[in-house]
Design a protein around this motif. Sequence first.
Motif, PDB file in Angstrom:
ATOM      1  N   GLN A 187      16.537  -9.158   5.259  1.00 22.94           N
ATOM      2  CA  GLN A 187      15.625  -8.118   5.706  1.00 22.94           C
ATOM      3  C   GLN A 187      15.397  -7.040   4.640  1.00 22.94           C
ATOM      4  N   ALA A 188      14.160  -6.559   4.566  1.00 18.19           N
ATOM      5  CA  ALA A 188      13.873  -5.419   3.687  1.00 18.19           C
ATOM      6  C   ALA A 188      14.262  -4.113   4.361  1.00 18.19           C
ATOM      7  N   TRP A 189      14.217  -4.070   5.680  1.00 17.96           N
ATOM      8  CA  TRP A 189      14.573  -2.849   6.396  1.00 17.96           C
ATOM      9  C   TRP A 189      16.106  -2.678   6.452  1.00 17.96           C
ATOM     10  N   GLY A 190      16.519  -1.437   6.743  1.00 21.58           N
ATOM     11  CA  GLY A 190      17.948  -1.141   6.798  1.00 21.58           C
ATOM     12  C   GLY A 190      18.587  -1.014   5.437  1.00 21.58           C
ATOM     13  N   LYS A 191      17.759  -0.850   4.406  1.00 23.65           N
ATOM     14  CA  LYS A 191      18.251  -0.780   3.035  1.00 23.65           C
ATOM     15  C   LYS A 191      17.573   0.373   2.288  1.00 23.65           C
ATOM     16  N   LEU A 192      18.214   0.800   1.238  1.00 19.75           N
ATOM     17  CA  LEU A 192      17.651   1.823   0.366  1.00 19.75           C
ATOM     18  C   LEU A 192      17.599   1.252  -1.040  1.00 19.75           C
ATOM     19  N   PHE A 193      16.412   1.323  -1.651  1.00 22.32           N
ATOM     20  CA  PHE A 193      16.184   0.741  -2.972  1.00 22.32           C
ATOM     21  C   PHE A 193      15.796   1.828  -3.962  1.00 22.32           C
ATOM     22  N   LYS A 194      16.277   1.723  -5.187  1.00 19.87           N
ATOM     23  CA  LYS A 194      15.697   2.554  -6.240  1.00 19.87           C
ATOM     24  C   LYS A 194      14.252   2.123  -6.437  1.00 19.87           C
ATOM     25  N   ARG A 195      13.361   3.093  -6.516  1.00 17.70           N
ATOM     26  CA  ARG A 195      11.933   2.776  -6.516  1.00 17.70           C
ATOM     27  C   ARG A 195      11.526   1.927  -7.716  1.00 17.70           C
ATOM     28  N   GLU A 196      12.182   2.120  -8.858  1.00 18.89           N
ATOM     29  CA  GLU A 196      11.749   1.383 -10.045  1.00 18.89           C
ATOM     30  C   GLU A 196      11.981  -0.126  -9.925  1.00 18.89           C
ATOM     31  N   LEU A 197      12.769  -0.571  -8.968  1.00 13.22           N
ATOM     32  CA  LEU A 197      12.955  -2.007  -8.774  1.00 13.22           C
ATOM     33  C   LEU A 197      11.636  -2.707  -8.439  1.00 13.22           C
ATOM     34  N   PHE A 198      10.682  -1.949  -7.895  1.00 13.49           N
ATOM     35  CA  PHE A 198       9.409  -2.525  -7.473  1.00 13.49           C
ATOM     36  C   PHE A 198       8.348  -2.493  -8.575  1.00 13.49           C
ATOM     37  N   ASP A 199       8.732  -2.104  -9.779  1.00 10.90           N
ATOM     38  CA  ASP A 199       7.745  -2.000 -10.854  1.00 10.90           C
ATOM     39  C   ASP A 199       7.021  -3.326 -11.092  1.00 10.90           C
ATOM     40  N   ASN A 200       7.707  -4.436 -10.966  1.00 13.26           N
ATOM     41  CA  ASN A 200       7.088  -5.743 -11.195  1.00 13.26           C
ATOM     42  C   ASN A 200       7.236  -6.667 -10.001  1.00 13.26           C
ATOM     43  N   ILE A 201       7.514  -6.088  -8.834  1.00 13.36           N
ATOM     44  CA  ILE A 201       7.732  -6.882  -7.620  1.00 13.36           C
ATOM     45  C   ILE A 201       6.902  -6.292  -6.497  1.00 13.36           C
ATOM     46  N   GLU A 202       6.219  -7.156  -5.753  1.00 13.17           N
ATOM     47  CA  GLU A 202       5.527  -6.719  -4.549  1.00 13.17           C
ATOM     48  C   GLU A 202       5.751  -7.755  -3.458  1.00 13.17           C
ATOM     49  N   PHE A 203       5.432  -7.369  -2.231  1.00 15.92           N
ATOM     50  CA  PHE A 203       5.574  -8.294  -1.112  1.00 15.92           C
ATOM     51  C   PHE A 203       4.410  -9.277  -1.108  1.00 15.92           C
TER      52      PHE A 203
ATOM     53  N   ALA B 149       0.835  -1.202   0.000  1.00 11.39           N
ATOM     54  CA  ALA B 149       0.000   0.000   0.000  1.00 11.39           C
ATOM     55  C   ALA B 149       0.869   1.252   0.000  1.00 11.39           C
ATOM     56  N   GLY B 150       1.955   1.224   0.763  1.00 11.86           N
ATOM     57  CA  GLY B 150       2.881   2.355   0.768  1.00 11.86           C
ATOM     58  C   GLY B 150       3.551   2.548  -0.580  1.00 11.86           C
ATOM     59  N   LEU B 151       3.915   1.451  -1.213  1.00  9.77           N
ATOM     60  CA  LEU B 151       4.590   1.537  -2.514  1.00  9.77           C
ATOM     61  C   LEU B 151       3.697   2.160  -3.587  1.00  9.77           C
ATOM     62  N   THR B 152       2.387   1.961  -3.487  1.00  8.56           N
ATOM     63  CA  THR B 152       1.487   2.492  -4.514  1.00  8.56           C
ATOM     64  C   THR B 152       1.448   4.014  -4.507  1.00  8.56           C
ATOM     65  N   ILE B 153       1.783   4.633  -3.381  1.00 12.62           N
ATOM     66  CA  ILE B 153       1.758   6.098  -3.331  1.00 12.62           C
ATOM     67  C   ILE B 153       3.149   6.701  -3.151  1.00 12.62           C
ATOM     68  N   ALA B 154       4.176   5.866  -3.166  1.00 12.77           N
ATOM     69  CA  ALA B 154       5.540   6.374  -3.004  1.00 12.77           C
ATOM     70  C   ALA B 154       5.945   7.197  -4.222  1.00 12.77           C
ATOM     71  N   THR B 155       6.482   8.370  -3.984  1.00 14.17           N
ATOM     72  CA  THR B 155       6.903   9.265  -5.066  1.00 14.17           C
ATOM     73  C   THR B 155       8.404   9.534  -5.041  1.00 14.17           C
ATOM     74  N   GLY B 156       9.112   8.915  -4.119  1.00 14.07           N
ATOM     75  CA  GLY B 156      10.540   9.153  -4.007  1.00 14.07           C
ATOM     76  C   GLY B 156      11.346   8.468  -5.103  1.00 14.07           C
ATOM     77  N   ASP B 157      12.562   8.962  -5.290  1.00 11.42           N
ATOM     78  CA  ASP B 157      13.495   8.284  -6.193  1.00 11.42           C
ATOM     79  C   ASP B 157      13.930   6.959  -5.582  1.00 11.42           C
ATOM     80  N   TYR B 158      13.962   6.939  -4.247  1.00 10.95           N
ATOM     81  CA  TYR B 158      14.378   5.762  -3.508  1.00 10.95           C
ATOM     82  C   TYR B 158      13.303   5.404  -2.482  1.00 10.95           C
ATOM     83  N   VAL B 159      13.331   4.142  -2.059  1.00  7.68           N
ATOM     84  CA  VAL B 159      12.370   3.651  -1.071  1.00  7.68           C
ATOM     85  C   VAL B 159      13.128   2.939   0.035  1.00  7.68           C
ATOM     86  N   THR B 160      12.703   3.147   1.269  1.00 10.50           N
ATOM     87  CA  THR B 160      13.229   2.389   2.390  1.00 10.50           C
ATOM     88  C   THR B 160      12.076   1.972   3.284  1.00 10.50           C
TER      89      THR B 160
END
Length: 294
Positions: A166-182, A75-86
């Motif tokens: 772990q997904a936490w403690g990391k910084l991801f480029k947001r576009e990595l999630f274009d075809n991936i969800e939890f 749900a957070g990813l659907t509204i994320a507008t950042g270049d990166y996601v954590t």
Amino acid sequence: MEKISVIIPVYNIGSYLERYVKSVTSQSFRNLQIILVNDGSTDNSLQVCERLREQDDRITIVSRGNQGSGYARNAGLTIATGDYVTFVDGDDYLAPQLLEHLCQRLQEDHSDIACAHFFRQDPQGTYYFYITKQDRDQQKLNRAYSPLEWAKMETNDTAIKQVFYQAWGKLFKRELFDNIEFPRESLGEDNLTTWKLYLSAHKISYLLADEYCWSIRENSLTQADDKSYTSYNNIQAMSDRIQLYATIGLSPAFLAQDWPNWIKRISTGNPQRGELYNYQRASYLERILQKYQH
């Protein structure tokens, strides 16, 4: 300037929430979108979220019925507008410069993912530390890796093995999630997702710094002995991973222990929540493994 979207699932942590969120709002990296996903809390968590939003306009609240951490992150990813996601678990907190340090490493290494280490706080308030920055062997780990190099680190007995899943403690480029969800109906959603993100990246950076506090409470999910049979998803995901690793030339042998462990977890106990089919399938796999592993 780059922006980071910080996604924080919130579930019945009203008494802890302010401290943890303020560890995010006080980050030295200021250009943040802070997404609090209230996952059907029955305590005062939503009220605390709303009060925090009044204090900081970088905070956005998403509120919905309880569906679990995977749903909340999606749900957070659907509204994320950042270049990166954590991602930050709702009862953890960050050292003041964590996001700045992760962002710097992404830019310096031209990486898609940056991973930092963590320290742990147990329910009694005792802290545990896992790295020694002066250790020369650990210092050699402090670099960028190709996805195949990084995948092989999962099996090495190094500090990286501790932060691999772990997904936490990391910084991801947001576009990595274009075809991936939890996964939406599973425990262990980190373990089922991070490996996909690693393979999708061009480079992964490891930062030898323990600036994320993994805080374990008495009633946290990590402490619970949950017998949820929706964890059958873990078996299927593990099977998919073994097949993909083998296809691209990675040895999947190290998964041979995890995969039977998930099967045994499901095939013992009583099936529930309409999971009889999964229970029967896991029981069959358990019998076959026992037959051929001796």
